[in-house]
Design an enzyme around this catalytic site. Structure first.
Site, PDB file in Angstrom:
ATOM      1  CG  HIS A 203      -0.239  -0.227   2.499  1.00 61.58           C
ATOM      2  ND1 HIS A 203      -0.148  -1.472   3.069  1.00 61.58           N
ATOM      3  CD2 HIS A 203       0.439   0.605   3.306  1.00 61.58           C
ATOM      4  CE1 HIS A 203       0.558  -1.396   4.188  1.00 61.58           C
ATOM      5  NE2 HIS A 203       0.930  -0.142   4.352  1.00 61.58           N
TER       6      HIS A 203
HETATM    7  N1  UDP Z   1      -0.948  -5.246  10.131  1.00 58.80           N
HETATM    8  C1  UDP Z   1      -2.159  -5.734  10.609  1.00 58.80           C
HETATM    9  N2  UDP Z   1      -3.094  -6.162   9.705  1.00 58.80           N
HETATM   10  C2  UDP Z   1      -2.883  -6.147   8.354  1.00 58.80           C
HETATM   11  C3  UDP Z   1      -1.643  -5.644   7.877  1.00 58.80           C
HETATM   12  C4  UDP Z   1      -0.705  -5.195   8.790  1.00 58.80           C
HETATM   13  O1  UDP Z   1      -2.380  -5.773  11.824  1.00 58.80           O
HETATM   14  O2  UDP Z   1      -3.767  -6.555   7.590  1.00 58.80           O
HETATM   15  C5  UDP Z   1       0.029  -4.730  11.109  1.00 58.80           C
HETATM   16  C6  UDP Z   1       1.405  -5.326  10.984  1.00 58.80           C
HETATM   17  O3  UDP Z   1       1.544  -6.483  11.778  1.00 58.80           O
HETATM   18  C7  UDP Z   1       2.303  -4.194  11.487  1.00 58.80           C
HETATM   19  C8  UDP Z   1       1.536  -2.966  11.081  1.00 58.80           C
HETATM   20  O4  UDP Z   1       0.196  -3.358  10.851  1.00 58.80           O
HETATM   21  O5  UDP Z   1       2.406  -4.227  12.894  1.00 58.80           O
HETATM   22  C9  UDP Z   1       2.163  -2.382   9.828  1.00 58.80           C
HETATM   23  O6  UDP Z   1       1.328  -1.400   9.344  1.00 58.80           O
HETATM   24  P1  UDP Z   1       1.503  -0.788   7.878  1.00 58.80           P
HETATM   25  O7  UDP Z   1       1.994  -1.841   6.953  1.00 58.80           O
HETATM   26  O8  UDP Z   1       0.214  -0.116   7.581  1.00 58.80           O
HETATM   27  O9  UDP Z   1       2.595   0.309   8.163  1.00 58.80           O
HETATM   28  P2  UDP Z   1       3.904   0.799   7.435  1.00 58.80           P
HETATM   29  O10 UDP Z   1       5.008  -0.017   8.054  1.00 58.80           O
HETATM   30  O11 UDP Z   1       3.711   0.567   5.977  1.00 58.80           O
HETATM   31  O12 UDP Z   1       4.020   2.225   7.810  1.00 58.80           O
END
Ligand code: UDP
Length: 358
Positions: A203
């Site tokens: 995403h």
């Molecule tokens: N996560 C979750 N459900 C999902 C996808 C991700 O709980 O369907 C959790 C994942 O374990 C991690 C966090 O959300 O702890 C990561 O979020 P995201 O990927 O939105 O953040 P980014 O690292 O891209 O900023």
């Protein structure tokens, strides 16, 4: 001590799960949710599952460009901080909510503590990189997850006090992983067996906002040699729908689209996966902790140690490179990189040393 914490998106709810309860045992916290992620499945699910306190204030700010969104958050946070006058403002990570919280406090001469300070991709085209750098340089207390982060801040001669506390997401992962792994209902729902699928998240704006890049992502997913379980973020769903490619993925037998999942379901899918394919910083790290090889759909990462340790490979959106990386055998060694799971209490202890409001 009166602490105002500003959070706004999914990983910040996860990070707050490691800190807020320990913080409230000793201090008084007001949790502000900017609204950056407003869907329940990206925010309130974590209140219920991970025991994050329900935010006392909801600003309801989402949508618009990064600049507009940050500006609206600043406008809302200014009066809130003027009323609350906290002893310290606490922010996490690298989102618009992080920068807006930090800047609003710094301008009100309220000390700022930044958790996950010092992370760098050195790619200024990423909005997250701008948010990180700016927040670090206006913060009084820089709470770092890794030695690399400390070195980055020392190199940049950041003015705030630097402390290595470890990674707060490790606290949450260590606490919830055993329970998550024991429940395989999410694998049954996706129709996959342990070790027989790749867990995918996708995403990041840089991969889904531009239709050319989005098409590369779709082709990469269709080229995978094993079933892919993909909990689809609302942003990606909207971009796929707009481009007319959602139906193509829905029809692909080996792409199992799911709604965004709660932390426990997601952690179970991650722990039982053959590999993880992602562009998310948090997920790269969680894969390492779970001992699951990671393939990262970016050409840079802040979590450089996972690459150096041989557990993470950067492939950008190159399908051939991704398929080759998924074929690699994981290394024999997996040294602990991001702390011992006690970063949350260290954050709380460090707050006591924050300089008084100016
Ligand atoms: N996560 C979750 N459900 C999902 C996808 C991700 O709980 O369907 C959790 C994942 O374990 C991690 C966090 O959300 O702890 C990561 O979020 P995201 O990927 O939105 O953040 P980014 O690292 O891209 O900023």
């Amino acid at each position: 001590m009166h602490v105002v914490t500003v959070i706004g998106n999914r990983p910040q709810f996860v990070k707050a799960a490691a800190v807020s309860r320990a913080l409230r045992a000793e201090h008084d916290e007001l949790l502000v949710h900017t609204g950056q992620h407003h869907d329940d499945e990206l925010s309130t699910v974590f209140v219920e599952e991970l025991g994050v306190p329900r935010p006392e204030r909801e600003l309801g700010i989402h949508g618009g460009t990064n600049t507009e969104q940050t500006a609206r958050m600043l406008a809302a946070l200014g009066p809130l901080l003027a009323t609350e006058r906290p002893d310290v403002l606490l922010v996490y990570g690298d989102t618009n909510s992080t920068l807006a919280g930090g800047l609003a406090a710094a301008q009100a001469r309220i000390p700022v503590a930044h958790v996950e300070a010092g992370m760098r991709s050195f790619d200024r085209a990423m909005p997250e990189e701008l948010n990180r750098v700016l927040t670090d340089h206006l913060s009084d207390l820089l709470l770092c997850p890794s030695e690399t982060a400390v070195a980055n801040l020392e190199h940049e001669q950041a003015a705030g006090r630097i402390e290595l506390v470890g990674d707060v997401m490790v606290d949450v992962a260590l606490l919830f992983q055993p329970r998550a792994l024991a429940d395989t209902a999410s694998l049954h729902r996706a129709g996959v067996e342990p070790g027989g699928y790749v867990l995918v998240t996708a995403h990041r704006a840089g991969n889904v906002d531009d239709p050319g890049r989005l098409r590369l992502l779709v082709d990469l997913l269709l080229a995978l040699p094993v079933p892919a379980v993909l909990p689809l973020h609302p942003r990606t769903r909207a971009r796929l729908e707009a481009a007319g490619w959602l139906a193509e993925l829905e029809a692909a037998p080996d792409v199992r689209l799911q709604p965004p999942l709660g932390y426990l379901e997601f952690t179970s899918l991650l722990g039982h996966a053959r590999a993880v394919l992602t562009a998310s910083g948090g997920v790269q790290k969680e894969a390492y902790l779970a001992g699951v090889p990671c393939v990262t759909m970016r050409d840079t990462t802040e979590w450089v140690e996972t690459v150096a340790a041989g557990w993470n490979v950067l492939v950008d959106l190159d399908a051939t490179a991704a398929v080759a990386a998924l074929d690699r055998r994981p290394p024999a060694k997996r040294p602990p990189l991001y702390g011992d799971g006690r970063a949350g209490p260290r954050v709380v202890a460090a707050l006591a040393g924050v300089p008084a409001a100016r």
